[in-house]
Enzyme design. Structure first.
Site, mmCIF file in Angstrom:
data_model
loop_
_atom_site.group_PDB
_atom_site.id
_atom_site.type_symbol
_atom_site.label_atom_id
_atom_site.label_comp_id
_atom_site.label_asym_id
_atom_site.label_seq_id
_atom_site.Cartn_x
_atom_site.Cartn_y
_atom_site.Cartn_z
ATOM 1 N N PHE A 22 -95.270 5.498 15.337
ATOM 2 C CA PHE A 22 -96.558 6.123 15.632
ATOM 3 C C PHE A 22 -96.605 7.494 14.968
ATOM 4 C CE2 PHE A 22 -99.957 7.951 18.239
ATOM 5 C CZ PHE A 22 -100.846 6.891 18.271
ATOM 6 N N ALA A 56 -92.868 7.448 20.324
ATOM 7 C CA ALA A 56 -91.941 8.438 20.862
ATOM 8 C C ALA A 56 -91.375 8.012 22.221
ATOM 9 C CB ALA A 56 -92.625 9.796 20.978
ATOM 10 N N PHE A 57 -92.181 7.355 23.024
ATOM 11 C CA PHE A 57 -91.741 6.954 24.357
ATOM 12 C C PHE A 57 -90.542 6.010 24.305
ATOM 13 C CE2 PHE A 57 -92.111 4.862 28.518
ATOM 14 C CZ PHE A 57 -92.320 5.955 29.343
ATOM 15 N N GLU A 58 -90.407 5.263 23.224
ATOM 16 C CA GLU A 58 -89.313 4.296 23.071
ATOM 17 C C GLU A 58 -88.038 4.925 22.492
ATOM 18 O OE1 GLU A 58 -92.928 2.505 23.866
ATOM 19 O OE2 GLU A 58 -92.579 3.561 21.972
ATOM 20 N N ALA A 80 -93.402 12.194 16.592
ATOM 21 C CA ALA A 80 -94.489 13.180 16.577
ATOM 22 C C ALA A 80 -95.510 12.779 17.629
ATOM 23 C CB ALA A 80 -95.139 13.252 15.205
ATOM 24 N N GLU A 85 -107.249 13.902 23.842
ATOM 25 C CA GLU A 85 -108.216 14.332 24.848
ATOM 26 C C GLU A 85 -107.831 13.957 26.268
ATOM 27 O OE1 GLU A 85 -111.966 12.757 23.601
ATOM 28 O OE2 GLU A 85 -111.988 13.945 21.765
ATOM 29 N N HIS A 88 -102.307 11.768 28.520
ATOM 30 C CA HIS A 88 -101.274 10.917 27.929
ATOM 31 C C HIS A 88 -100.234 11.755 27.174
ATOM 32 C CE1 HIS A 88 -99.627 7.232 26.214
ATOM 33 N NE2 HIS A 88 -99.673 7.816 25.024
ATOM 34 N N PHE A 113 -82.925 16.403 19.223
ATOM 35 C CA PHE A 113 -84.333 16.222 19.575
ATOM 36 C C PHE A 113 -85.206 16.661 18.401
ATOM 37 C CE2 PHE A 113 -88.325 17.663 21.559
ATOM 38 C CZ PHE A 113 -88.652 16.548 22.294
#
Length: 155
Positions: A22, A56-58, A80, A85, A88, A113
């Protein structure tokens, strides 16, 4: 007073890079920076493994699996997250940072990181090889330093 700093010696180091797909415009630049710096610091291309995850969550799960595999001396997590808006952004940033910190603190090897958390795409690009440097390059040097420091402190 003893002072320790790990050497940035890439010889014989096995490095894993986990990169989020992503915001690929940004993450590909981060990955390119990390690869260039690792090779400049002596890490053989044969000793670098790149794993791609959806977002990024993974990153924390993949980093954990890499850490536990015994195949790596250090890991670089690259992603990244750009503010939108909704809330999330806050959840993804918080959980990604916390997850990667947990893997690094509780696992056998250092995890760097390299997740940009910015308000705009321009800010992210500036930190991925633009005006503000390349966080991927910084993480590559940092992971080698942490590997070296870990070895110094064990001695």
């Amino acid at each position: 007073m003893p002072t320790f700093q790990g050497p940035k010696n890439g010889a014989d180091q096995r490095i894993g890079i986990v990169v989020a797909q992503f915001n690929e415009l940004v993450t590909e630049r981060l990955k390119a920076g990390a690869l260039a710096e690792l090779q400049q610091l002596g890490v053989s291309a044969d000793n670098i493994t790149v794993i791609s995850v959806p977002g990024a969550f993974e990153l924390p799960r993949a980093a954990q699996q890499m850490s536990l595999s015994g195949r790596f001396d250090g890991i670089i997590a690259l992603g990244a997250v750009i503010r939108g808006e909704t809330d999330h952004y806050q959840y993804v940033c918080s959980q990604t940072a916390g997850g990667l910190a947990a893997v690094s603190l509780n696992g056998p090897i250092p995890v760097m990181f390299g997740v940009l958390t910015t308000d705009t795409l321009d800010q992210a690009i500036n930190r991925a090889g633009g005006k503000v440097g390349n966080k991927g390059r910084d993480c590559a040097a940092g992971v080698l330093e942490m590997i070296g420091l870990t070895k110094l402190l064990k001695a």
